[in-house]
Design a protein around this motif. Structure first.
Motif, mmCIF file in Angstrom:
data_model
loop_
_atom_site.group_PDB
_atom_site.id
_atom_site.type_symbol
_atom_site.label_atom_id
_atom_site.label_comp_id
_atom_site.label_asym_id
_atom_site.label_seq_id
_atom_site.Cartn_x
_atom_site.Cartn_y
_atom_site.Cartn_z
ATOM 1 N N ASN A 1 0.830 -1.206 0.000
ATOM 2 C CA ASN A 1 0.000 0.000 0.000
ATOM 3 C C ASN A 1 0.862 1.253 0.000
ATOM 4 O OD1 ASN A 1 -3.027 -0.598 0.349
ATOM 5 N ND2 ASN A 1 -2.077 -2.021 1.806
ATOM 6 N N SER A 2 0.373 2.280 -0.668
ATOM 7 C CA SER A 2 1.046 3.579 -0.627
ATOM 8 C C SER A 2 0.910 4.178 0.771
ATOM 9 C CB SER A 2 0.409 4.534 -1.631
ATOM 10 O OG SER A 2 0.364 3.984 -2.913
ATOM 11 N N LEU A 3 1.766 5.134 1.070
ATOM 12 C CA LEU A 3 1.577 5.916 2.287
ATOM 13 C C LEU A 3 0.334 6.775 2.122
ATOM 14 C CD1 LEU A 3 5.176 7.285 3.029
ATOM 15 C CD2 LEU A 3 4.147 5.152 3.815
ATOM 16 N N TRP A 4 -0.533 6.786 3.116
ATOM 17 C CA TRP A 4 -1.676 7.680 3.058
ATOM 18 C C TRP A 4 -1.357 8.932 3.874
ATOM 19 C CZ3 TRP A 4 -5.814 8.632 6.824
ATOM 20 C CH2 TRP A 4 -5.559 8.083 8.082
ATOM 21 N N LEU A 5 -2.307 9.808 4.027
ATOM 22 C CA LEU A 5 -2.058 11.128 4.610
ATOM 23 C C LEU A 5 -1.319 11.059 5.947
ATOM 24 C CD1 LEU A 5 -2.388 14.187 4.746
ATOM 25 C CD2 LEU A 5 -4.679 13.825 5.713
ATOM 26 N N ASP A 6 -1.837 10.289 6.906
ATOM 27 C CA ASP A 6 -1.219 10.249 8.234
ATOM 28 C C ASP A 6 0.201 9.700 8.182
ATOM 29 O OD1 ASP A 6 -3.622 11.225 9.063
ATOM 30 O OD2 ASP A 6 -3.971 9.706 10.604
ATOM 31 N N GLU A 7 0.416 8.694 7.337
ATOM 32 C CA GLU A 7 1.761 8.120 7.220
ATOM 33 C C GLU A 7 2.715 9.109 6.557
ATOM 34 O OE1 GLU A 7 1.587 3.438 6.695
ATOM 35 O OE2 GLU A 7 0.341 4.448 5.209
ATOM 36 N N ALA A 8 2.224 9.827 5.577
ATOM 37 C CA ALA A 8 3.048 10.860 4.948
ATOM 38 C C ALA A 8 3.382 11.959 5.950
ATOM 39 C CB ALA A 8 2.320 11.452 3.741
ATOM 40 N N ILE B 1 7.313 14.808 9.516
ATOM 41 C CA ILE B 1 7.794 15.190 10.847
ATOM 42 C C ILE B 1 9.096 14.472 11.191
ATOM 43 C CG2 ILE B 1 7.249 15.139 13.318
ATOM 44 C CD1 ILE B 1 4.290 15.421 12.523
ATOM 45 N N SER B 2 9.201 13.204 10.809
ATOM 46 C CA SER B 2 10.345 12.385 11.208
ATOM 47 C C SER B 2 11.651 12.798 10.558
ATOM 48 C CB SER B 2 10.064 10.907 10.902
ATOM 49 O OG SER B 2 8.946 10.449 11.625
ATOM 50 N N VAL B 3 11.594 13.465 9.416
ATOM 51 C CA VAL B 3 12.837 13.898 8.763
ATOM 52 C C VAL B 3 13.469 15.081 9.501
ATOM 53 C CG1 VAL B 3 12.195 13.063 6.478
ATOM 54 C CG2 VAL B 3 11.554 15.387 7.157
ATOM 55 N N LYS B 4 12.740 15.697 10.398
ATOM 56 C CA LYS B 4 13.295 16.809 11.173
ATOM 57 C C LYS B 4 14.272 16.275 12.210
ATOM 58 C CE LYS B 4 9.009 19.500 10.712
ATOM 59 N NZ LYS B 4 9.554 20.536 9.811
ATOM 60 N N SER B 5 15.025 17.167 12.829
ATOM 61 C CA SER B 5 15.955 16.782 13.882
ATOM 62 C C SER B 5 15.182 16.370 15.130
ATOM 63 C CB SER B 5 16.883 17.947 14.215
ATOM 64 O OG SER B 5 16.134 19.028 14.775
ATOM 65 N N LEU C 1 7.831 10.331 20.592
ATOM 66 C CA LEU C 1 8.645 9.120 20.679
ATOM 67 C C LEU C 1 8.664 8.325 19.380
ATOM 68 C CD1 LEU C 1 10.417 7.272 22.364
ATOM 69 C CD2 LEU C 1 8.355 6.106 23.185
ATOM 70 N N PHE C 2 7.507 8.118 18.783
ATOM 71 C CA PHE C 2 7.452 7.348 17.540
ATOM 72 C C PHE C 2 8.188 8.073 16.424
ATOM 73 C CE2 PHE C 2 5.269 6.157 13.532
ATOM 74 C CZ PHE C 2 5.614 4.817 13.517
ATOM 75 N N TYR C 3 8.047 9.385 16.357
ATOM 76 C CA TYR C 3 8.744 10.163 15.332
ATOM 77 C C TYR C 3 10.261 10.088 15.520
ATOM 78 C CZ TYR C 3 4.121 12.214 14.473
ATOM 79 O OH TYR C 3 2.793 12.407 14.180
ATOM 80 N N TRP C 4 10.701 10.081 16.765
ATOM 81 C CA TRP C 4 12.133 9.941 17.027
ATOM 82 C C TRP C 4 12.641 8.586 16.530
ATOM 83 C CZ3 TRP C 4 11.513 12.074 22.669
ATOM 84 C CH2 TRP C 4 11.574 13.468 22.642
ATOM 85 N N ALA C 5 11.855 7.546 16.802
ATOM 86 C CA ALA C 5 12.241 6.206 16.334
ATOM 87 C C ALA C 5 12.271 6.148 14.814
ATOM 88 C CB ALA C 5 11.268 5.162 16.890
ATOM 89 N N GLU C 6 11.299 6.782 14.170
ATOM 90 C CA GLU C 6 11.258 6.804 12.707
ATOM 91 C C GLU C 6 12.412 7.627 12.127
ATOM 92 O OE1 GLU C 6 7.919 5.262 10.582
ATOM 93 O OE2 GLU C 6 9.526 4.361 11.766
ATOM 94 N N HIS C 7 12.807 8.659 12.832
ATOM 95 C CA HIS C 7 13.955 9.474 12.402
ATOM 96 C C HIS C 7 15.201 8.598 12.296
ATOM 97 C CE1 HIS C 7 16.467 13.101 12.097
ATOM 98 N NE2 HIS C 7 17.313 12.456 12.879
ATOM 99 N N LEU D 1 18.358 4.529 7.458
ATOM 100 C CA LEU D 1 18.596 3.294 6.704
ATOM 101 C C LEU D 1 18.018 3.360 5.293
ATOM 102 C CD1 LEU D 1 17.668 0.726 9.515
ATOM 103 C CD2 LEU D 1 19.940 1.651 8.949
ATOM 104 N N GLY D 2 17.234 4.381 5.013
ATOM 105 C CA GLY D 2 16.599 4.498 3.703
ATOM 106 C C GLY D 2 15.270 5.205 3.818
ATOM 107 N N ASN D 3 14.581 5.314 2.697
ATOM 108 C CA ASN D 3 13.298 6.018 2.694
ATOM 109 C C ASN D 3 12.337 5.313 1.752
ATOM 110 O OD1 ASN D 3 11.176 7.819 2.760
ATOM 111 N ND2 ASN D 3 12.159 9.307 1.402
ATOM 112 N N ASN D 4 11.497 4.466 2.310
ATOM 113 C CA ASN D 4 10.437 3.816 1.546
ATOM 114 C C ASN D 4 9.362 3.335 2.512
ATOM 115 O OD1 ASN D 4 11.232 1.147 2.533
ATOM 116 N ND2 ASN D 4 12.951 1.283 1.087
ATOM 117 N N GLU D 5 8.324 2.738 1.969
ATOM 118 C CA GLU D 5 7.194 2.311 2.798
ATOM 119 C C GLU D 5 7.610 1.254 3.827
ATOM 120 O OE1 GLU D 5 5.629 3.557 -1.257
ATOM 121 O OE2 GLU D 5 7.257 2.306 -0.493
ATOM 122 N N VAL D 6 8.466 0.327 3.426
ATOM 123 C CA VAL D 6 8.879 -0.748 4.342
ATOM 124 C C VAL D 6 9.675 -0.182 5.510
ATOM 125 C CG1 VAL D 6 10.261 -2.849 4.570
ATOM 126 C CG2 VAL D 6 8.833 -2.517 2.545
#
Length: 510
Positions: free
Chosen positions: A72-79, A84-88, A105-111, A116-121
């Motif tokens: 599945n593509s990223l939808w609005l909330d995932e985008a 947010i996660s690309v920020k410091s 916390l979740f955004y920090w983990a995603e940062h 490691l890369g940038n894709n849906e997985v």
């Protein structure tokens, strides 16, 4: 001799406590960390049906959560998660403090994951992994609450739950919240039995981590604390030592969460300052939560809710405190959600932690059937039933899109647009999933956002004679509840097409 041997064998299979024992009397040699050894682990793996079943469930859960993870593509909330996660780290906290309605916390983990890369997985890896690791936590909750049979049934429900699988494959914080709430619940149940300070401290630590994952975890934490106070109320003087331990756990939670608590109070005032424009209000939140947690299927809901009710009744028969535990958390969560649904957007996914209580109640109901049919097949039968109930929904889930197809839509838009064309996102914030896949630089187009009819009028006028494409989603109804923007689109545009899910629409200027 043969008769004596037969008697001994049957004695091994029978549990004289009246409870079903899948292990036939086998006692785990591992009681503490000190007991961990290759020999003991091998003994556990080869002799314990519970351990074997849990391994099988985790393998199945691993497959179900990682299969087609990037389909599945990223939808609005995932985008939005990506944005947010690309920020410091400091930037992410600033976004939360400035009005983002999700803790950092979740955004920090995603940062960290985005390194490691940038894709849906990559973006969905943490929820999927935590979804798998939550399975044994459900087992431990059931074991602490009642017995190992309740634990393995609850773990099976977690394994094949379409609701939990769906959110294990979404780049949002819901599975992180559930994971930490489950850990907090385990140590809460242990602390209620042992009165151990370390158990109460761990309850406070994991409660804080759950709160840092999602604000709504506070409802479950508050319900657990209230249950402890109710449980000790008749004997408050004799339980004073335990009360002090509970207070210690609360202090740990408050200390670890203090910066977020201050922000939460500010955000709560902001979010409840006006009526919600989306979400589910009133009693609808209760019904919809049951439907989704039960597997997004009406028939499954009726059956599983019936088992849940039977489980509550059985819990009261086993011990009043167990029944109160199930009822209190369920009722309190729904009452709070009902009230808040008129003040702020309310959706079943915020109540994901109720799956713990719901599956626990279903698991407890096995005792009723076992009292009528004294065989191990009852436990296995419950597990099979849960698999059978979930199978049709899961078959449909994996056979097509379950989210908006921004990837396919953006590829089509890329082909349609020519240099100099204008693309307008309606409402403006849907540019986040669009821009994850569509490159205005590559297409040499200009992008704008519009939410109201006035916005559309202004941007359209400013675009002059250029070809204009309007990208529209159902969010326009929430962003502009008056409907002026929808009417403007009807009067001034021509429908071009939609994505494969028919959730994203493309219009052009008439």
């Amino acid at each position: 001799m043969a008769k004596k041997k037969e008697g001994r064998e049957s004695g091994k299979k029978q549990d004289f406590t009246g409870e079903c024992d899948l292990d036939g009397g086998f006692v785990s040699p591992i009681k503490t960390v000190r007991d961990l050894s290759l020999k003991n682990i091998q003994s556990l793996v080869t002799a314990s049906r519970y351990f074997q079943s849990l391994i099988v469930l985790m393998v199945i859960g691993l497959f179900l959560r990682f299969y087609n993870l990037g389909f599945n593509s990223l939808w609005l909330d995932e985008a939005s998660t990506y944005t947010i996660s690309v920020k410091s780290f400091a930037g992410i906290w600033q976004v939360t403090a400035s009005g983002e309605f999700n803790p950092p916390l979740f955004y920090w983990a995603e940062h960290v994951m985005l390194m490691l890369g940038n894709n849906e997985v990559i973006l969905r890896f943490i929820p999927a992994l935590l979804g798998v690791l939550t399975i044994p936590l459900f087992y431990l909750i059931g074991k602490e609450f009642l017995d190992r049979n309740a634990g393995i049934i609850a773990a099976a429900a977690c394994t094949v739950s379409p609701f939990l699988i769906y959110y294990s494959q979404e780049a949002r914080a819901y599975m992180m919240m559930l994971f930490f709430v489950a850990l907090a619940t385990i140590f809460f149940l242990r602390a209620m039995k042992s009165g151990s300070l370390i158990h109460w401290i761990l309850f406070g630590v994991f409660s804080a981590l759950a709160f840092w994952s999602h604000f709504y975890a506070f409802v479950m934490i508050a319900a657990l604390v209230l249950y402890a106070l109710i449980e000790w109320a008749p004997r408050i003087r004799t339980e004073l030592a335990n009360l002090r331990m509970l207070v210690a756990g609360i202090i740990v939670f408050v200390v670890l969460s203090l910066p977020l608590i201050i922000v939460t109070l500010q955000l709560f005032v902001l979010r409840t300052s006006s009526a919600p424009t989306y979400g589910i209000q009133g009693l609808g939140i209760i019904l919809e939560t049951f439907i989704q947690v039960a597997g997004m299927n009406d028939i499954a809901m009726y059956l599983l809710v019936a088992l849940f009710i039977v489980g509550i009744i059985q819990a009261f028969r086993i011990g009043k405190n167990k029944g109160i535990f199930l009822v209190l958390i369920t009722v309190l969560t729904f009452v709070i959600s009902y009230i808040l649904s008129f003040k702020m957007p309310m959706l079943p996914r915020y109540l994901i932690f109720l799956s713990i209580v719901f599956f626990l109640g279903i698991a407890v109901s096995y005792r009723v059937v076992y009292s009528l049919w004294n065989t191990r097949a009852v436990v296995y039968g419950f597990i099979i039933l849960l698999f059978v109930i979930s199978a049709p929904v899961l078959a449909g889930y994996y056979s097509g899109f379950s989210k908006e197809d921004w990837r396919g839509f953006s590829a089509t838009l890329q082909q349609k647009t020519l240099p100099g064309d204008v693309v307008i996102s309606v409402p403006g914030y849907i540019s986040q999933p669009l821009d994850y896949y569509y490159s205005s630089t590559k297409a040499q187009t200009k992008e704008y956002g519009a939410t109201t009819a006035a916005d559309l009028d202004r941007v359209t006028t400013e675009s002059g004679n250029h070809t204009i494409y309007y990208v529209v989603t159902g969010d326009i109804s929430a962003a502009d509840p008056a409907g002026d923007a929808v009417q403007w689109l009807k009067n001034n545009t021509t429908y071009v097409g939609s994505d494969a899910t028919q959730l994203i629409y493309l219009f052009t200027r008439s």
